[in-house]
Design a protein around this motif. Structure first.
Motif, PDB file in Angstrom:
ATOM      1  N   LEU A   1     -13.512  -3.088  55.144  1.00  0.00           N
ATOM      2  CA  LEU A   1     -12.467  -4.021  54.705  1.00  0.00           C
ATOM      3  C   LEU A   1     -13.041  -5.433  54.615  1.00  0.00           C
ATOM      4  O   LEU A   1     -12.747  -6.173  53.678  1.00  0.00           O
ATOM      5  N   ALA A   2     -13.864  -5.772  55.613  1.00  0.00           N
ATOM      6  CA  ALA A   2     -14.453  -7.111  55.637  1.00  0.00           C
ATOM      7  C   ALA A   2     -15.341  -7.319  54.412  1.00  0.00           C
ATOM      8  O   ALA A   2     -15.351  -8.402  53.813  1.00  0.00           O
ATOM      9  N   THR A   3     -16.059  -6.286  54.017  1.00  0.00           N
ATOM     10  CA  THR A   3     -16.936  -6.387  52.843  1.00  0.00           C
ATOM     11  C   THR A   3     -16.115  -6.649  51.585  1.00  0.00           C
ATOM     12  O   THR A   3     -16.429  -7.545  50.795  1.00  0.00           O
ATOM     13  N   GLY A   4     -15.057  -5.867  51.402  1.00  0.00           N
ATOM     14  CA  GLY A   4     -14.202  -6.062  50.221  1.00  0.00           C
ATOM     15  C   GLY A   4     -13.561  -7.434  50.220  1.00  0.00           C
ATOM     16  O   GLY A   4     -13.499  -8.111  49.189  1.00  0.00           O
ATOM     17  N   LEU A   5     -13.087  -7.851  51.389  1.00  0.00           N
ATOM     18  CA  LEU A   5     -12.420  -9.147  51.492  1.00  0.00           C
ATOM     19  C   LEU A   5     -13.383 -10.283  51.175  1.00  0.00           C
ATOM     20  O   LEU A   5     -13.062 -11.206  50.424  1.00  0.00           O
ATOM     21  N   LYS A   6     -14.577 -10.209  51.763  1.00  0.00           N
ATOM     22  CA  LYS A   6     -15.547 -11.289  51.582  1.00  0.00           C
ATOM     23  C   LYS A   6     -16.019 -11.361  50.123  1.00  0.00           C
ATOM     24  O   LYS A   6     -16.259 -12.438  49.594  1.00  0.00           O
ATOM     25  N   LEU A   7     -16.153 -10.190  49.475  1.00  0.00           N
ATOM     26  CA  LEU A   7     -16.549 -10.194  48.061  1.00  0.00           C
ATOM     27  C   LEU A   7     -15.438 -10.778  47.193  1.00  0.00           C
ATOM     28  O   LEU A   7     -15.700 -11.501  46.233  1.00  0.00           O
ATOM     29  N   ALA A   8     -14.194 -10.457  47.563  1.00  0.00           N
ATOM     30  CA  ALA A   8     -13.064 -10.948  46.767  1.00  0.00           C
ATOM     31  C   ALA A   8     -12.857 -12.437  46.987  1.00  0.00           C
ATOM     32  O   ALA A   8     -12.443 -13.144  46.082  1.00  0.00           O
ATOM     33  N   ASN A   9     -13.118 -12.893  48.186  1.00  0.00           N
ATOM     34  CA  ASN A   9     -12.864 -14.299  48.509  1.00  0.00           C
ATOM     35  C   ASN A   9     -13.991 -14.860  49.373  1.00  0.00           C
ATOM     36  O   ASN A   9     -13.923 -14.857  50.600  1.00  0.00           O
ATOM     37  N   PRO A  10     -15.048 -15.368  48.725  1.00  0.00           N
ATOM     38  CA  PRO A  10     -16.250 -15.781  49.460  1.00  0.00           C
ATOM     39  C   PRO A  10     -16.043 -17.016  50.332  1.00  0.00           C
ATOM     40  O   PRO A  10     -16.904 -17.330  51.152  1.00  0.00           O
ATOM     41  N   ASP A  11     -14.910 -17.706  50.165  1.00  0.00           N
ATOM     42  CA  ASP A  11     -14.705 -18.928  50.941  1.00  0.00           C
ATOM     43  C   ASP A  11     -14.228 -18.659  52.361  1.00  0.00           C
ATOM     44  O   ASP A  11     -14.136 -19.582  53.165  1.00  0.00           O
ATOM     45  N   LEU A  12     -13.906 -17.428  52.657  1.00  0.00           N
ATOM     46  CA  LEU A  12     -13.333 -17.135  53.968  1.00  0.00           C
ATOM     47  C   LEU A  12     -14.411 -16.945  55.031  1.00  0.00           C
ATOM     48  O   LEU A  12     -15.520 -16.496  54.742  1.00  0.00           O
ATOM     49  N   SER A  13     -14.050 -17.302  56.263  1.00  0.00           N
ATOM     50  CA  SER A  13     -14.881 -16.973  57.418  1.00  0.00           C
ATOM     51  C   SER A  13     -14.342 -15.660  57.974  1.00  0.00           C
ATOM     52  O   SER A  13     -13.218 -15.611  58.481  1.00  0.00           O
ATOM     53  N   VAL A  14     -15.126 -14.605  57.847  1.00  0.00           N
ATOM     54  CA  VAL A  14     -14.627 -13.272  58.171  1.00  0.00           C
ATOM     55  C   VAL A  14     -15.319 -12.731  59.423  1.00  0.00           C
ATOM     56  O   VAL A  14     -16.560 -12.715  59.492  1.00  0.00           O
ATOM     57  N   TRP A  15     -14.523 -12.333  60.387  1.00  0.00           N
ATOM     58  CA  TRP A  15     -15.030 -11.803  61.651  1.00  0.00           C
ATOM     59  C   TRP A  15     -14.592 -10.361  61.817  1.00  0.00           C
ATOM     60  O   TRP A  15     -13.429 -10.029  61.562  1.00  0.00           O
ATOM     61  N   VAL A  16     -15.519  -9.525  62.252  1.00  0.00           N
ATOM     62  CA  VAL A  16     -15.178  -8.142  62.575  1.00  0.00           C
ATOM     63  C   VAL A  16     -15.249  -7.987  64.091  1.00  0.00           C
ATOM     64  O   VAL A  16     -16.248  -8.357  64.709  1.00  0.00           O
ATOM     65  N   ILE A  17     -14.174  -7.484  64.663  1.00  0.00           N
ATOM     66  CA  ILE A  17     -14.144  -7.220  66.098  1.00  0.00           C
ATOM     67  C   ILE A  17     -14.160  -5.710  66.291  1.00  0.00           C
ATOM     68  O   ILE A  17     -13.319  -4.992  65.745  1.00  0.00           O
ATOM     69  N   THR A  18     -15.139  -5.242  67.049  1.00  0.00           N
ATOM     70  CA  THR A  18     -15.309  -3.796  67.166  1.00  0.00           C
ATOM     71  C   THR A  18     -15.821  -3.444  68.559  1.00  0.00           C
ATOM     72  O   THR A  18     -16.128  -4.335  69.349  1.00  0.00           O
ATOM     73  N   GLY A  19     -15.865  -2.159  68.836  1.00  0.00           N
ATOM     74  CA  GLY A  19     -16.348  -1.708  70.134  1.00  0.00           C
ATOM     75  C   GLY A  19     -17.471  -0.708  69.982  1.00  0.00           C
ATOM     76  O   GLY A  19     -17.900  -0.414  68.861  1.00  0.00           O
TER      77      GLY A  19
END
Lengths: 627, 338
Positions: free
Chosen positions: B77-95
């Motif tokens: 999801l983060a990949t799609g989001l960042k490609l669609a909107n490169p201006d965002l600061s995108v963080w993935v929280i995972t375990g």
């Protein structure tokens, strides 16, 4: 049928006019039969015939040469009138080897013509095809008009002194010899193919030389040999006025997606994982970067779907394409999209299943999967184009629905629609209405933003996208409280949200068109289909109507929700026949929703219906001759 | 340019935090809420995306945009989001389960593509939300409800995985090291490209003391080594130990008359060989903390945007009329054709 003598030729040849003809090119999967068929089709289209094609190729890229498993065929139907299918049976078969002959023979009617590359009928090749005796000598082809042409030898003579290619490479041009011969036979110009060859191999002049020489040699052979006494001519079809091009379903879907994004003033994000028969959509979109098309080849089907959900959250027009096995993997993320209520389009170019099934063969067996193959109550709209050209309109409509109702939308195409081609009356892009999208910029609930506060008419939630200050919100796969969208496990909240998600999809019935009926508005028999069976059903029903049989045809483009008048239409006929390339999936839905005892007609052979198969069933039902 | 002055409070959402009392996740959440105001990024341009698991509840507690998605898939999801909107600061929280078990494939590919996102992996070596089964980072022999006789699976090393997957920023910190974590998050945020941060995190309920020897105030100085770029690799409670380069690789030495700080190997963050060796350290060698690897490479988004720009120069702005009419076309006139 007008017959005339051709003036310019060296020997008397009769030209006979035909209403239509069905030609099949068949050879090894490495023989270039798809290319040959495509070139022939392009030329037929440019000449102005109506066309319909059916490529049929094996799943293996190069199955063992000469075997039945490796036979690749391309059937084209061209006509001077409007046609609906690639034709039930070939009038002419071009068989490049014994396996191609053997594989196609069951589809031929007595009297059909067969042009045979005799050079390939060696003992070894005959054995590979499973022939115990040579069919050219044992009389088994006596019911056909057989033309024996030593294509490989003749082609070698034509191209032997082309420099820079090995004998093996030179032999590869023999499909152009065959093409040239068929061009002569059907009185077609060579120029379109010659132009294509020059463009395609611009960097390899020796290949241009070989292919063009082969093409001309095949044409000249037809002109000089005494083998052929008749040439055929098919006049241009009287299609509605306009500019036309040939289009396959996959090409039309790709153009529809790009158009939707343009009409919304947004980039198109297409996240996909290669899978037959859907990959051509990815191939068509990848070169369109200058249209603000972002194609993303993901690491797997799951990632492709996840990326689409992410892109939709970011405000892009997001889409993916896959086939049945890919839908199975994508279901989890599609379900997340249902829960997040984000707009996106998911294309399923169906193929034979279950499991890996028949990767290159067509089927309509994913209908129930896309409707019900997710956990929980997970309704979403499902659309199905009926023809290759219609794929364009359906892709656009899918996006209109997606953004209207804030929902993922599934488009059910199939391998037949995806790969077959027909003329497309090219629209003027300026005539296509825009897709209006409003992203909120202000909080919608007394200073706070409520991500699940629904539009009273459509029940869609607002599409607030990151970057909008003051509208920060969190959404997720957990059930939520109405309006606020915060996690809620309350029994009441869950039931309300389940019902709202269902009602939102159900209300689309007001947005989609009613079902049209072709033929009598009531009566004895309605044939109801969906998807790619359109052509065969329409031709069969038109034929029955010409024989004064009381039969009508209706075709569903909307499978969820169904058009609002469907129940009414069903009730106006004594009987309803539902042909499907599955075991009766639409039939099951109709029975459960309308208590309508429809008669299924099912075919699961990886091939589209023939017109005759539906005609027979219509006749049987109307004569009461059923078992 | 206006300076955005945000505080920790601006990043606190109205949702009650529902982790177990004493969970290491609280400390990570608190640090994140302190770090973000320092980045100067408007909070509407920040998105947290998580998968499934205890750590993945994180986005609900951040007053930014966020998606609590599905198990293991957050990087997609983060990949799609960042490609669609490169201006965002995108963080993935995972375990450890989310990123390395069910989502292992997505982690690899987000890393190699150098998607410009920050991935924070909370590693507690246990499945918490499903109540205590072993995870892909549980040490061999760990006894859990699903491994009553001890696990017989070899654990994954998250730092080695990130390095092997071509991540451009790889770092590790510990939930109890507030200042260190703060610094690492800042560096991860400022790195252009895929930032991978492993946070060693305790699970008080199902795996208490998961990282005891590295987190306990009395033990950790002798068991951890805090890496700093360009500085000699020194560690120990009294900074009395260090790493020297030998033909057999890095070895521990005591700093005394024989070895001084000048003899120690220096941490080069651009060296993949060094990063790899550090990632493979096992007791008695110290656990490397800090930025282990940091290089710059074109990001995925830059590549895509570059191609879009190039295509527009080469082919011109896309025109639907041209798209429809590409290839062979023919005219049909009103009466018949052509």
């Amino acid at each position: 049928m007008a017959e005339e003598q051709t003036a310019s030729e060296k020997r008397p040849v009769v030209i006979q006019e035909l209403e239509d003809v069905v030609i099949r090119f068949a050879g090894d999967s490495g023989d270039g039969m798809q290319l040959t068929g495509t070139q022939f089709t392009n030329t037929a289209a440019i000449v102005g015939n109506d066309i319909s094609t059916l490529p049929d190729y094996p799943a293996e890229i190069r199955a063992p040469a000469g075997t039945l498993a490796g036979v690749s065929g391309f059937q084209v139907h061209m006509a001077q009138s409007h046609i609906w299918t690639p034709g039930d049976t070939p009038d002419v078969l071009i068989a490049m080897n014994p396996a191609a002959l053997k594989a196609s023979l069951p589809d031929l009617e007595p009297g059909a013509s067969i042009i045979i590359n005799t050079d390939a009928f060696t003992p070894a090749n005959l054995a590979k095809a499973g022939y115990e005796t040579n069919p050219l000598r044992d009389g088994s082809l006596k019911n056909f008009q057989v033309y024996e042409v030593p294509i490989t030898t003749l082609n070698r003579n034509a191209v032997q002194d082309v420099e820079g290619l090995s004998p093996k490479q030179l032999d590869r041009s023999r499909n152009f010899f065959a093409l040239g011969l068929v061009y002569w036979l059907y009185d077609r110009p060579l120029e379109p193919t010659m132009e294509w060859v020059k463009k395609k191999f611009a960097k390899r002049p020796e290949i241009i030389e070989a292919n063009i020489r082969a093409l001309q040699a095949g044409y000249n052979y037809g002109d000089t040999t005494r083998l052929f006494q008749t040439r055929y001519r098919i006049r241009p079809a009287s299609l509605p006025p306009g500019t036309y091009r040939k289009v396959s379903g996959n090409e039309a879907l790709a153009m529809g997606l790009v158009t939707a994004a343009r009409k919304a003033g947004k980039p198109l994000f297409y996240g996909s994982y290669p899978i037959t028969p859907a990959s051509d959509i990815l191939h068509a979109l990848a070169p369109l970067r200058n249209y603000d098309v972002i194609t993303f080849q993901a690491e797997d089907e799951i990632a492709a779907m996840g990326s689409v959900v992410g892109a939709a959250f970011g405000g892009a027009m997001a889409a993916t394409g896959t086939s049945g096995p890919g839908i199975a993997l994508k279901s989890e993320a599609i379900n997340l999209a249902v829960m997040l209520e984000l707009p996106m389009v998911i294309i399923d170019v169906q193929r034979g299943g279950p499991s890996t099934g028949l990767p290159t063969k067509t089927e309509q067996s994913d209908l129930l999967q896309v409707l019900f193959g997710r956990n929980g109550e997970s309704p979403l709209p499902v659309l199905a184009p009926a023809t290759p050209a219609e794929c364009f309109d359906i892709a656009l409509m899918a996006f209109r629905i997606a953004v209207r109702a804030m929902t993922p939308v599934i488009v059910l195409s199939d391998g037949y629609l995806g790969n077959s081609a027909q003329p497309w009356n090219i629209p003027d892009p300026d005539d296509i209405p825009p897709i209006e999208i409003k992203h909120p910029t202000e909080p919608n609930g007394n200073g706070v933003f409520l991500p699940y506060k629904r539009d009273p008419e459509t029940l869609a939630r607002p599409w607030a996208i990151p970057g909008a200050a003051g509208l920060e919100h969190r959404i997720g796969g957990l059930e939520k409280a109405p309006e606020y969208g915060n996690v809620s496990y309350s029994p009441h909240d869950h039931e309300q949200m389940v019902r709202e998600r269902a009602e939102k999809i159900a209300r689309l019935v007001e947005f989609i068109p009613e079902l049209d009926v072709f033929g009598p508005e009531e009566g004895d028999l309605l044939v109801l289909g969906w998807g790619s069976t359109y052509g065969a059903i329409h031709a069969a029903v038109a034929d029955a109507q010409n024989r004064d049989l009381p039969v009508a045809h209706a075709h569903l483009r909307y499978l969820n929700p169904f058009p609002r008048n469907l129940g009414d239409v069903l009730s106006r006929y004594k009987r309803v026949l539902v042909p499907e390339m599955n075991m009766g999936q639409l039939a099951m839905l109709l029975r459960s929703q309308y208590l309508c005892d429809v008669t299924p007609l099912n075919k699961v052979q990886g091939r589209p219906f023939k017109i005759i198969e539906i005609s027979r069933k219509i006749d049987e039902m109307l004569s009461g001759a059923e078992k | 340019m206006t300076t955005i002055q945000l505080t920790r409070k601006d990043f606190v959402s109205d949702q009650t935090v529902r982790w177990c009392p004493g969970c290491g996740d609280y400390a990570i959440l608190a640090q994140m809420q302190k770090v973000l105001p320092e980045l100067g990024i408007p909070k509407e341009n920040i998105v947290f995306i998580s998968g499934i698991g205890c750590s993945s509840r994180f986005p609900y507690y951040m007053n930014t945009y966020g998606i609590h998605s599905i198990h293991g898939r957050a990087p997609t999801l983060a990949t799609g989001l960042k490609l669609a909107n490169p201006d965002l600061s995108v963080w993935v929280i995972t375990g450890d389960g989310d990123a390395l078990s069910i989502g292992g494939n997505h982690l690899l590919h987000a890393a190699r593509r150098n998607v410009d996102i920050n991935l924070i992996l909370f590693n507690n070596r246990i499945y918490g939300l499903t109540k205590g089964q072993y995870s892909p980072t549980s040490p061999r022999g760990t006894r859990t409800k699903s491994s009553p006789m001890g696990t017989i699976e070899w654990p994954l090393n998250p730092i080695s995985i990130a390095l092997a997957a071509e991540a451009t920023f790889v770092a590790r910190t510990v939930d109890v090291l507030q200042k260190h974590m703060h610094d690492i998050f800042l560096q991860a945020a400022n790195h252009k490209g895929f930032s991978f941060v492993e946070v060693l995190q305790n699970c008080v309920i199902f795996n208490d003391g998961a990282w005891e020897q590295y987190a306990n105030r009395k033990l950790r100085d002798d068991n951890d080594i805090f890496l700093e770029p360009g500085k000699p690799m020194v560690f120990g409670r009294y900074s009395d130990k260090g790493l020297i380069q030998t033909p057999d690789g890095l070895e521990i030495v005591e700093l005394n008359d024989e070895y001084t700080i000048d003899d120690l190997a220096v941490h080069h963050v651009e060296s993949l060989e060094l990063a790899w060796e550090l990632s493979r350290f096992q007791y008695p060698k110290p656990l490397p903390l800090g930025v282990i690897y940091n290089v710059t490479r074109e990001t995925f988004g830059e590549g895509v945007r570059g191609q879009i720009a190039d295509a527009k120069v080469l082919k011109g702005e896309g025109d639907l009329y041209k798209l429809y009419n590409a290839g062979e076309t023919w005219q049909v006139k009103k009466n018949g054709r052509k």
